[in-house]
Scaffold this active site. Structure first.
Site, PDB file in Angstrom:
ATOM      1  CB  ALA A 176      -0.982   0.105   1.006  1.00 13.05           C
ATOM      2  NE  ARG A 177       6.181   0.037   3.870  1.00 11.12           N
ATOM      3  CZ  ARG A 177       6.619  -0.291   4.865  1.00 11.12           C
ATOM      4  NH1 ARG A 177       6.353   0.460   5.920  1.00 11.12           N
ATOM      5  NH2 ARG A 177       7.642  -1.290   4.908  1.00 11.12           N
ATOM      6  CB  SER A 304       8.940   1.853  -4.754  1.00 14.51           C
ATOM      7  OG  SER A 304       8.186   2.159  -3.763  1.00 14.51           O
ATOM      8  CE1 TYR A 355      12.746  -9.421   0.112  1.00  8.59           C
ATOM      9  CE2 TYR A 355      14.263  -7.747   0.517  1.00  8.59           C
ATOM     10  CZ  TYR A 355      12.941  -8.053   0.151  1.00  8.59           C
ATOM     11  OH  TYR A 355      11.980  -7.319   0.249  1.00  8.59           O
ATOM     12  CD  GLU A 377      11.130  -3.714  -5.048  1.00  7.10           C
ATOM     13  OE1 GLU A 377      10.730  -2.909  -4.785  1.00  7.10           O
ATOM     14  OE2 GLU A 377      10.673  -5.178  -4.645  1.00  7.10           O
TER      15      GLU A 377
END
Length: 416
Positions: A176-177, A304, A355, A377
């Site tokens: 969401a952010r 991102s 990761y 990203e």
């Protein structure tokens, strides 16, 4: 009327001030070895920390860095801990409230939709209807389900009408952010409309391909970042037995589900959910793709931050059968992206490049047979992190559009 305007401005100013983040800092710690990792585990177990990169303390690797947000009341404790244990660090963001306020070009965001601003969900939803009605020859809209809180999940199909066209599925906004993600797909739709019939490459792509675009994958969470907590990441689902809310949608797909790099603790940011596809949002996407597997030739998911282009696998260190092809395509794509503003991207398999993380949509799509499956990203590398200012929307979207067009042309030339 004057009073109403003043009240509206005051409310808007209060909301966009990021006042809940006053005095909060974002740290970057250099991690050299296992001892450093253990120290950060200790810190995270005694202090409430919001990890930005990687997503969790469990994903920190030697010879890397860890970015995390610390509440104002814990800053002295954290700084003392880092200094006492000789952990080298820098402060990326000194006061998160000021950075969040600085995201916007002016104090009160513009009313109505803008491609160079961050837009609320209500504005995006209305925009999907508008672009569809104004461009019926290029765009159609359908519902593929509803969210936990009952909002309609819309999917756009962008492309010239035609029978049995191959397609590329693209989603954004699952975390969401990560506001720059939905901003890019709106930009992509705008550019397709604007340049169709004028720019040869976009015209060819829309004539020969369909693009399924999911404007916001995690609508409930996105709304929550505008109304309650700008740093919210997960969905907004609830379940019996815990007061903690939400599941990480990118840990909820049936791809090595909860095997590695995910948590079974509902309070963690990487909570994988009670079961694979437990979230209505992930289930809706998975059902649509399963129903259209014969036509979908590529899957792209936009996130991102960190400037990376990743491909499977993330839930396992094994390489895909077409790893060499995916690596070459990623290399060429990020090279194309860099031609505009010089922005450098890292690329490679998810598990080794960033990761290990199970339950990701890109791994799931690949295992469904979609062999061109990638995660982007976007900007930046940590100066602003999830609070990327609106002034960077245009350059970010411009360069990412070059990358997507390059990748789409490759897919078109290598249909299977």
């Amino acid at each position: 009327m004057a009073f109403l305007i003043l009240v509206t401005l005051a409310l808007a100013s209060a909301h966009y001030s990021g006042e809940h983040f006053e005095g909060e800092k974002v740290f970057r710690v250099n991690v050299e070895d296992e001892n450093h990792i253990n120290l950060l585990h200790t810190l995270a177990s005694t202090t409430q920390i919001d990890f930005w990169k990687p997503d969790s303390v469990t994903q920190i690797k030697p010879h890397s860095t860890a970015d995390f947000r610390v509440k104002a009341e814990d800053i002295l404790t954290v700084e003392d801990f880092l200094k006492q244990n000789e952990l080298h660090y820098e402060v990326l963001i000194n006061n998160l409230r000021l950075v969040l306020e600085g995201q916007f070009g002016r104090q009160v965001p513009a009313t109505g939709h803008s491609y160079e601003k961050y837009n609320r969900w209500e504005t995006i939803e209305a925009w999907t209807q508008q672009v569809t009605s104004e461009n019926p020859d290029l765009i159609s809209r359908r519902s593929i389900g509803t969210t936990f809180e009952g909002r309609t999940i819309y999917l756009l199909k962008v492309g010239k009408a035609g029978q049995n066209k191959p397609a590329i599925f693209m989603d954004c906004g699952f975390h969401a952010r990560e506001w720059i993600s939905p901003a890019f797909w709106q930009w992509f739709v705008r550019e397709x409309i604007r340049t169709y019939g004028q720019e040869i490459h976009m015209t060819e792509l829309l004539d020969k391909l369909d693009f399924y675009v999911l404007p916001v994958g995690n609508i409930d969470g996105y709304v929550y970042t505008w109304t309650k907590n700008r740093m919210w990441r997960k969905t907004r689902s609830t379940q019996v037995g815990t007061n903690c809310v939400g599941t990480d949608p990118t840990r909820n797909f049936d791809a090595g589900w909860c095997k590695i790099g995910a948590s079974r603790n509902p309070c963690d940011e990487t909570y994988c959910g009670p079961a694979a596809e437990s979230e209505k949002e992930t289930k809706a996407l998975a059902n649509f793709i399963r129903s259209n597997l014969s036509s979908i030739k590529a899957y792209l998911t936009i996130h991102s931050y960190s400037q990376m282009m990743l491909y499977p696998y993330s839930y396992d260190y094994k390489l895909t059968e077409n790893n060499a092809e995916l690596n070459a395509l990623a290399k060429a794509t990020v090279k194309e992206l860099a031609t505009l503003h010089g922005t450098k991207y890292t690329y490679g398999p998810g598990a080794t490049t960033i990761y290990p993380a199970a339950g990701g949509s890109d791994d799931w799509a690949y295992d469904q047979g979609i062999k061109y499956s990638f995660t982007f990203e976007l900007r930046d590398k940590g100066r602003y992190g999830f609070a990327l200012p609106e002034s960077q929307i245009s350059p970010t979207c411009e360069e990412t559009l070059l990358a997507i067009k390059h990748l789409a042309r490759y897919v078109l030339q290598h249909l299977y």
